[in-house]
Scaffold this motif. Structure first.
Motif, PDB file in Angstrom:
ATOM      1  N   VAL A  46      -4.021   4.241  -2.246  1.00  0.00           N
ATOM      2  CA  VAL A  46      -5.200   4.071  -1.398  1.00  0.00           C
ATOM      3  C   VAL A  46      -6.226   5.156  -1.705  1.00  0.00           C
ATOM      4  O   VAL A  46      -7.431   4.878  -1.856  1.00  0.00           O
TER       5      VAL A  46
ATOM      6  N   PRO B 215       0.005   5.736   0.070  1.00  0.00           N
ATOM      7  CA  PRO B 215      -1.136   6.635   0.296  1.00  0.00           C
ATOM      8  C   PRO B 215      -1.829   7.090  -0.974  1.00  0.00           C
ATOM      9  O   PRO B 215      -3.058   7.169  -1.017  1.00  0.00           O
TER      10      PRO B 215
ATOM     11  N   THR C  22       1.966   2.608   5.926  1.00  0.00           N
ATOM     12  CA  THR C  22       0.558   2.368   6.202  1.00  0.00           C
ATOM     13  C   THR C  22      -0.085   3.441   7.063  1.00  0.00           C
ATOM     14  O   THR C  22      -1.272   3.731   6.903  1.00  0.00           O
TER      15      THR C  22
ATOM     16  N   ASN D  46       0.823  -1.208   0.000  1.00  0.00           N
ATOM     17  CA  ASN D  46       0.000   0.000   0.000  1.00  0.00           C
ATOM     18  C   ASN D  46       0.854   1.253   0.000  1.00  0.00           C
ATOM     19  O   ASN D  46       1.931   1.303   0.602  1.00  0.00           O
TER      20      ASN D  46
ATOM     21  N   SER E 100      -1.204   5.791   4.649  1.00  0.00           N
ATOM     22  CA  SER E 100      -2.353   5.260   3.914  1.00  0.00           C
ATOM     23  C   SER E 100      -3.619   5.335   4.756  1.00  0.00           C
ATOM     24  O   SER E 100      -4.702   5.654   4.247  1.00  0.00           O
TER      25      SER E 100
END
Length: 363
Positions: A204, A201, A232, A199, A235
């Motif tokens: 996402v 940002p 994360t 992931n 994210s």
């Protein structure tokens, strides 16, 4: 447009995903102590672990003893992870102390975007997962389902297959949601579930915006994103800014995945770090940050090594009477940094850089 939520549901997964990657030699007594500490944090729902086969998850071989011995805290719903009917039946023996029935009626489907991970983790190919969708949807329709939830696994990339494109993510979502909509059952919840830490940002945000635009009937979004590459928390911030209300975390970032090639390095966002971020943004979590930090200290003692959170090491931002004294001596070690909860005795004997001499001010 940003739609910051007023409150969020942060599910701490320490007792299940956290402990399942730690030593199987951790005693039941130690696990009960950690479970008790978690119960003091303000968590509304706590999983006590998973009713899994000890061949694959030896860390959970003691789950029945934990279920029998733990003392529930008032106001907390205790549940557990179950992966098949046998696991459900084992856990359901302890109802209502442990409630695995609450999710039994949720009509849902899950497909991995990574075929390799599907085979490694579920012993099924992606094609087999997709082929099973029709039966899942038909069973839900026969049961009178009025709504459904879907999740896609490892939507951003794979340690075995490389990055996945936005078009690949959307195509899988389109396929899955289309099956439910064809049966007249709207999908109202989508989970992005990731074990391999791909992931970022901007990815996402792109995905969430596309979901919101394409499927306005989706009212609930859930993020379970592992943190092995450190992105994360950023994210999750993007998720917060777009109104996501459900997040999974663990104390100190504990956790991992034996199937993805990263082991304990595939940890989570630390619960205390996300709670601190939410509180500073004015978002309610229901957690007591101070008690969360104490629970992290307990968790470190239980697993026998430091964990990876930040707020648990540095403390929350001090305000008012909690501001640090100006004449505080040097603070260098993590033990000394814990003065915010252990008191000034931990840095006793350190030299002090602060001089009160007026002559110094005139120099």
């Amino acid at each position: 447009m940003n739609t910051l939520p007023k409150s969020v549901i942060i599910t701490d997964d320490t007792m299940r995903e956290g402990l399942q990657i730690e030593s199987a030699a951790i005693s039941v007594e130690a696990k009960l102590r950690l479970l008790d500490a978690l119960g003091e944090t303000g968590a509304k729902v706590i999983s006590i672990g998973s009713f899994a086969h000890p061949k694959w998850t030896p860390q959970m071989a003691c789950i029945d003893e934990i279920a029998e011995r733990f003392v529930p805290k008032p106001g907390v719903i205790y549940t557990a992870a179950v992966f098949n009917k046998h696991g459900f039946d084992r856990a359901d023996r302890y109802y209502p102390k442990i409630d695995v029935r609450r999710n039994r009626g949720r009509h849902s489907s899950h497909v991995e975007l990574c075929d390799t991970f599907a085979r490694r983790n579920y012993n099924r190919s992606q094609a087999q997962q997709i082929a099973a969708l029709d039966a899942t949807v038909a069973a839900a329709r026969a049961a009178g389902a009025e709504k459904a939830s879907i999740s896609i696994g490892n939507p951003f990339g794979s340690n075995f297959e490389g990055p996945f494109s936005h078009e690949q993510r959307m195509a899988l979502l389109e396929l899955m949601i289309g099956k439910w909509e064809a049966a007249g059952i709207p999908v109202t919840r989508i989970s992005l579930v990731e074990a391999m830490g791909w992931n970022l940002p901007h990815l996402v945000r792109q995905t969430l915006l596309a979901i919101r635009e394409r499927w306005p009937a989706v009212t609930d979004l859930h993020l379970h994103l592992h943190n092995q590459r450190g992105a994360t928390i950023a994210s999750y911030y993007e998720g917060l800014m777009l109104g996501v209300r459900e997040f999974d975390t663990s104390l100190g970032g504990m956790g991992g995945c034996p199937y993805c090639g990263n082991g304990r390095a595939a940890g989570h966002v630390p619960t205390e770090d996300l709670v601190d971020l939410c509180h500073e943004m004015g978002i309610e979590t229901g957690y007591d940050l101070g008690k969360l930090i104490e629970a992290v200290a307990t968790a470190e003692e239980v697993v026998g090594h430091p964990l990876w959170g930040h707020v648990s090491k540095s403390g929350p931002r001090p305000r008012g009477s909690e501001l640090y004294p100006r004449d505080m001596p040097f603070v260098e070690t993590l033990e000394e940094a814990a003065h915010f909860r252990k008191g000034p005795g931990v840095y006793a004997g350190q030299i002090a850089p602060w001089k009160k001499d007026d002559a110094l001010l005139r120099a």
